[in-house]
Every structure is written in C-alpha cells, then in structure tokens.
Design a protein around this motif. Structure first.
Motif, PDB file in Angstrom:
ATOM      1  N   GLU A  32     -11.798  -6.967   0.092  1.00 56.98           N
ATOM      2  CA  GLU A  32     -12.316  -7.736   1.228  1.00 56.98           C
ATOM      3  C   GLU A  32     -13.754  -8.178   0.996  1.00 56.98           C
ATOM      4  O   GLU A  32     -14.121  -9.328   1.243  1.00 56.98           O
ATOM      5  CB  GLU A  32     -12.210  -6.920   2.514  1.00 56.98           C
ATOM      6  CG  GLU A  32     -10.789  -6.636   2.966  1.00 56.98           C
ATOM      7  CD  GLU A  32     -10.160  -5.441   2.252  1.00 56.98           C
ATOM      8  OE1 GLU A  32      -8.985  -5.144   2.531  1.00 56.98           O
ATOM      9  OE2 GLU A  32     -10.845  -4.809   1.400  1.00 56.98           O
ATOM     10  N   SER A  42     -14.292  -3.216  -2.992  1.00 57.96           N
ATOM     11  CA  SER A  42     -13.174  -3.541  -2.102  1.00 57.96           C
ATOM     12  C   SER A  42     -12.820  -5.016  -2.221  1.00 57.96           C
ATOM     13  O   SER A  42     -13.680  -5.877  -2.418  1.00 57.96           O
ATOM     14  CB  SER A  42     -13.530  -3.215  -0.651  1.00 57.96           C
ATOM     15  OG  SER A  42     -14.433  -4.158  -0.118  1.00 57.96           O
ATOM     16  N   ALA A  92     -11.676   7.223   3.229  1.00 54.49           N
ATOM     17  CA  ALA A  92     -11.579   5.770   3.085  1.00 54.49           C
ATOM     18  C   ALA A  92     -12.887   5.091   3.476  1.00 54.49           C
ATOM     19  O   ALA A  92     -13.380   4.191   2.781  1.00 54.49           O
ATOM     20  CB  ALA A  92     -10.424   5.240   3.931  1.00 54.49           C
ATOM     21  N   VAL A 129      -7.934   2.156   0.060  1.00 56.58           N
ATOM     22  CA  VAL A 129      -8.727   0.925   0.104  1.00 56.58           C
ATOM     23  C   VAL A 129      -8.234   0.001  -1.008  1.00 56.58           C
ATOM     24  O   VAL A 129      -8.008   0.448  -2.137  1.00 56.58           O
ATOM     25  CB  VAL A 129     -10.227   1.219  -0.084  1.00 56.58           C
ATOM     26  CG1 VAL A 129     -11.048  -0.068  -0.007  1.00 56.58           C
ATOM     27  CG2 VAL A 129     -10.712   2.235   0.943  1.00 56.58           C
ATOM     28  N   SER A 130      -8.062  -1.264  -0.700  1.00 53.38           N
ATOM     29  CA  SER A 130      -7.684  -2.235  -1.727  1.00 53.38           C
ATOM     30  C   SER A 130      -8.876  -2.463  -2.649  1.00 53.38           C
ATOM     31  O   SER A 130      -9.912  -2.994  -2.232  1.00 53.38           O
ATOM     32  CB  SER A 130      -7.274  -3.555  -1.070  1.00 53.38           C
ATOM     33  OG  SER A 130      -6.978  -4.521  -2.060  1.00 53.38           O
ATOM     34  N   GLN A 181       0.817  -1.210   0.000  1.00 50.46           N
ATOM     35  CA  GLN A 181       0.000   0.000   0.000  1.00 50.46           C
ATOM     36  C   GLN A 181       0.852   1.261   0.000  1.00 50.46           C
ATOM     37  O   GLN A 181       0.482   2.276  -0.588  1.00 50.46           O
ATOM     38  CB  GLN A 181      -0.953   0.014   1.200  1.00 50.46           C
ATOM     39  CG  GLN A 181      -1.793   1.292   1.256  1.00 50.46           C
ATOM     40  CD  GLN A 181      -3.078   1.119   2.014  1.00 50.46           C
ATOM     41  OE1 GLN A 181      -3.671   0.043   2.014  1.00 50.46           O
ATOM     42  NE2 GLN A 181      -3.522   2.174   2.671  1.00 50.46           N
ATOM     43  N   ARG A 225     -15.170   3.210   0.745  1.00 57.63           N
ATOM     44  CA  ARG A 225     -15.402   1.778   0.912  1.00 57.63           C
ATOM     45  C   ARG A 225     -16.908   1.476   0.960  1.00 57.63           C
ATOM     46  O   ARG A 225     -17.399   0.545   0.305  1.00 57.63           O
ATOM     47  CB  ARG A 225     -14.726   1.278   2.183  1.00 57.63           C
ATOM     48  CG  ARG A 225     -14.942  -0.210   2.452  1.00 57.63           C
ATOM     49  CD  ARG A 225     -14.362  -0.620   3.789  1.00 57.63           C
ATOM     50  NE  ARG A 225     -12.913  -0.519   3.804  1.00 57.63           N
ATOM     51  CZ  ARG A 225     -12.097  -1.469   3.366  1.00 57.63           C
ATOM     52  NH1 ARG A 225     -12.604  -2.598   2.867  1.00 57.63           N
ATOM     53  NH2 ARG A 225     -10.792  -1.306   3.427  1.00 57.63           N
ATOM     54  N   VAL A 237      -9.233   7.160  -2.726  1.00 59.15           N
ATOM     55  CA  VAL A 237      -9.826   5.901  -2.279  1.00 59.15           C
ATOM     56  C   VAL A 237      -9.021   4.716  -2.821  1.00 59.15           C
ATOM     57  O   VAL A 237      -8.804   3.716  -2.119  1.00 59.15           O
ATOM     58  CB  VAL A 237     -11.305   5.814  -2.717  1.00 59.15           C
ATOM     59  CG1 VAL A 237     -11.896   4.446  -2.358  1.00 59.15           C
ATOM     60  CG2 VAL A 237     -12.115   6.923  -2.068  1.00 59.15           C
ATOM     61  N   GLU A 294     -18.769  -0.853  -1.787  1.00 58.08           N
ATOM     62  CA  GLU A 294     -19.299  -2.143  -1.344  1.00 58.08           C
ATOM     63  C   GLU A 294     -20.812  -2.218  -1.528  1.00 58.08           C
ATOM     64  O   GLU A 294     -21.382  -3.302  -1.650  1.00 58.08           O
ATOM     65  CB  GLU A 294     -18.898  -2.401   0.108  1.00 58.08           C
ATOM     66  CG  GLU A 294     -17.403  -2.666   0.252  1.00 58.08           C
ATOM     67  CD  GLU A 294     -16.969  -2.962   1.675  1.00 58.08           C
ATOM     68  OE1 GLU A 294     -17.811  -2.838   2.599  1.00 58.08           O
ATOM     69  OE2 GLU A 294     -15.788  -3.318   1.871  1.00 58.08           O
TER      70      GLU A 294
END
Length: 366
Positions: free
Chosen positions: A185, A183, A121, A162-163, A97, A125, A158, A129
């Motif tokens: 996750e 995201s 963030a 955020v991944s 990151q 996210r 972002v 999502e």
C-alpha cells in the motif's frame, strides 16, 4: 455429454494463451496482466519468461516498470513470489492472503503463540513503511518487543499479515540488492478493490484454460473452488481420462494442426506450476526426467519442442564466452531449431559474449 478435448488440444490452447505459439506485440505491462502474473521466485530469470512471450522484448522495459512501481514482486499464488502489476497486487492479495496464512501457521504457528497478531501486523507495517528491511533486520527489531520469540517467525508473521513487496534494486536487470520489503500500500500509493474468487477464476482461465477445478486450485493455492467454478457461465469439456475442464465461452482454442515453435523456458515458469495434471505440456519421458531433479534443489530450465518437454538447458560462462548447454531428455529431431533459438537467447542474456552451443544426452535423468 461434454465434448472431448484431447491432450494436444489442451496443449495448443494453453500455449496460445501463454503467448508461446507466437510472441505478442504488446507492452510488457499488458502481457504481465494477461498472464495473471509470472512466478518470480528468483530476482532475474523471469525476464527470460517475458523474452519468450514478447516480440522484441527489452529487459530494460520490464526493469523500468519495476523501478517505477508499475509492477511489483510479491507473495501471491501458492504463497510464492510473483511479478504482477500494482493493480493486480492490491486486488489479488486480500483474496490470496489465506494461502500465506495457511503456510505460515503450518511452519511457524507454535513459534507465534502468545503474540498479539494485530499488534505484530501494526508494528511490522510501521517499521517497514519507515524503512524497507530484510526479514533478518525486521525479525531482530521485532525481537525487542517479543524477546522470547523466534525472530525469523516474527518476520514471517508480518509477511502473512501484511502485503509486502520486494523493493528495487532487487530484481532490476543487471543489478542486485538486498531482499528488502515494504508494504504494498505504501509502495504503490493507490487503492484497488479486492478481487472476488469468481474474478480470479476467470483471470486464470483466460491465461491457462481450459482447466479443471483442481488446476485452478493448484495455481492459486485456494481450496473449495468447485462451487465458484460451477456457478460461472463457462463451457465444459471432457478430457481423455474423463476429467471435466472448464473454459471461457469465447476463448481461443487453436487447431491441433498448428505447429509450436521451440521455446527455452525459465526455471519457475508458471506453465509447469499451474496445473494439477501437467501432462498437457510434460511428456512421460519429461515426467521421468523431472523426478530426477527431485531432492537436488534445482529447478530445471525446460526446453519445449512442438509444445512438449524435450530437455533442459543451462548457460556456462568462461573467458568472455557464454555456452548454452542443451541436455536432451529424449532424442530431439530438430536440434538445429533448438540451437537457433538458443543462440537468440544468448544474444539476449549475454550480448557482449561470444556464443557457443553444446549438446548432451541426459541419461542420468531418464
């Protein structure tokens, strides 16, 4: 004194680990992980990278992995889009990151002044999502909260914080779609422990070694890895210019007498992007030719002959015929072998077309 390793020995070791001396009889997911990912800046050309490396590769197999969320396209090494397994995405991203942070602060730091990054963030996210969005959509929505800030900068903020993975149908074989993100996750629905710098170095060497500290840093985008590398249980070699190369003690280093088959590489292949010194695969003539592409916004698709750069290739399509155009950077002794591999590539890329091969000199690039 450290033993000498020649340029050709580096070439053969690298090709072996990249599955370019012989195609692997392995599942797609295994190859992607053993390569520590493939650069996948474009939606589809990386399929050719897998075709070059896997015996009997079928594009549908990789496309299905992407659709089933076993592999993803995500910003990782060098803050560029890579195709990696879901496990590697979650493990590598926290470590890498900082690379995306560095590039984002450099490009958008001023535009993000005054923005609470934690809030950015969290809101980014939440929005992604709820529904995958393009950066343009995300930026416009974030602009409602920060109307005095550049929407594009907000979206890129972002991306840093955020991944984010690109969701299908973007990247699926034979299909296309918007560059929409969510995201990692939420998309993957699993957790993985973050990778350490030492673990990342070992993964790199397994796929790209032997290599110098600068090579590892070039591939990853990380800095200050000398202490990490020197703290590992590695063997050392000295190249012909006196540089120290590190490697795994039990790694394969094939004989320099082994011949290397013709390979037609894709435009963003990590073979050419993962070393500070690329002379292990790029000849002096090749380096000159590649300089000719600078400023053209074109990444060439490089032809390897006996493991080294010899030209580039393009495909043109007209009236049901696909033609593979071979552009020689220097005279290629075995053009028949290049044409045969080119025909096999056309059978993969355009199985329903008629296939032709055209050969050109490339004086403008040499």
């Amino acid at each position: 004194m450290d033993p000498l390793i020649t340029r050709r020995a580096l070439n053969r070791a690298t090709l072996d680990r990249q599955f370019l001396l012989r195609r692997a009889d392995l599942p797609v997911l295994d190859v992607v992980e053993r390569l520590a990912g493939l650069q996948a800046q474009t939606p589809h050309t990386w399929y050719t990278g897998l075709w070059n490396r896997i015996e009997g590769f079928k594009a549908a197999d990789a496309s299905e992995l992407l659709e089933n969320r076993q592999v993803v396209r995500v910003a990782l090494q060098r803050s560029t889009i890579h195709l990696v397994s879901g496990r590697d995405c979650l493990a590598m991203r926290p470590l890498l990151q900082v690379v995306t942070e560095r590039s984002t602060r450099g490009a958008f730091g001023r535009q993000l002044e005054g923005v609470d990054l934690d809030e950015l963030a969290a809101l980014g996210r939440s929005l992604l999502e709820e529904r995958p969005m393009t950066f343009a959509e995300l930026g416009r929505t974030l602009g409602e909260r920060w109307p005095s800030h550049d929407p594009h900068a907000l979206g890129q903020g972002v991306r840093w914080l955020v991944s984010l993975v690109q969701v299908p149908p973007r990247g699926l074989w034979g299909r296309s779609g918007p560059v929409a993100h969510t995201s990692a996750e939420s998309w993957l629905g699993v957790e993985a422990p973050p990778m350490t710098a030492a673990e990342l170095v070992l993964r790199y060497l397994a796929a790209f070694g032997p290599a110098t500290v600068r090579d590892v840093q070039t591939w990853s985008g990380l800095t200050r890895l000398a202490e990490v590398v020197e703290g590992l249980d590695l063997v050392r070699f000295r190249d012909e210019d006196g540089r120290i190369h590190y490697d795994l003690p039990d790694a394969s280093r094939p004989s320099t007498e082994i011949s290397a088959p013709v390979r037609l590489m894709y435009d963003f292949d990590n073979l050419f992007l993962s070393y500070a010194d690329r002379s292990r695969v790029i000849s002096e003539t090749g380096a000159t030719a590649l300089r000719g592409f600078m400023g053209t916004n074109v990444m060439p698709r490089i032809i390897l002959v006996d493991g080294f750069t010899a030209g580039d290739w393009t495909v043109t399509r007209a009236k049901g015929t696909s033609t593979l155009n071979i552009h020689q950077w220097e005279p290629i002794a075995d053009l028949d072998a290049v044409a045969e591999e080119g025909t096999r590539l056309l059978e993969f890329l355009a199985p329903r077309d008629k296939h032709e091969i055209a050969v050109f000199d490339h004086p403008s690039k040499v």
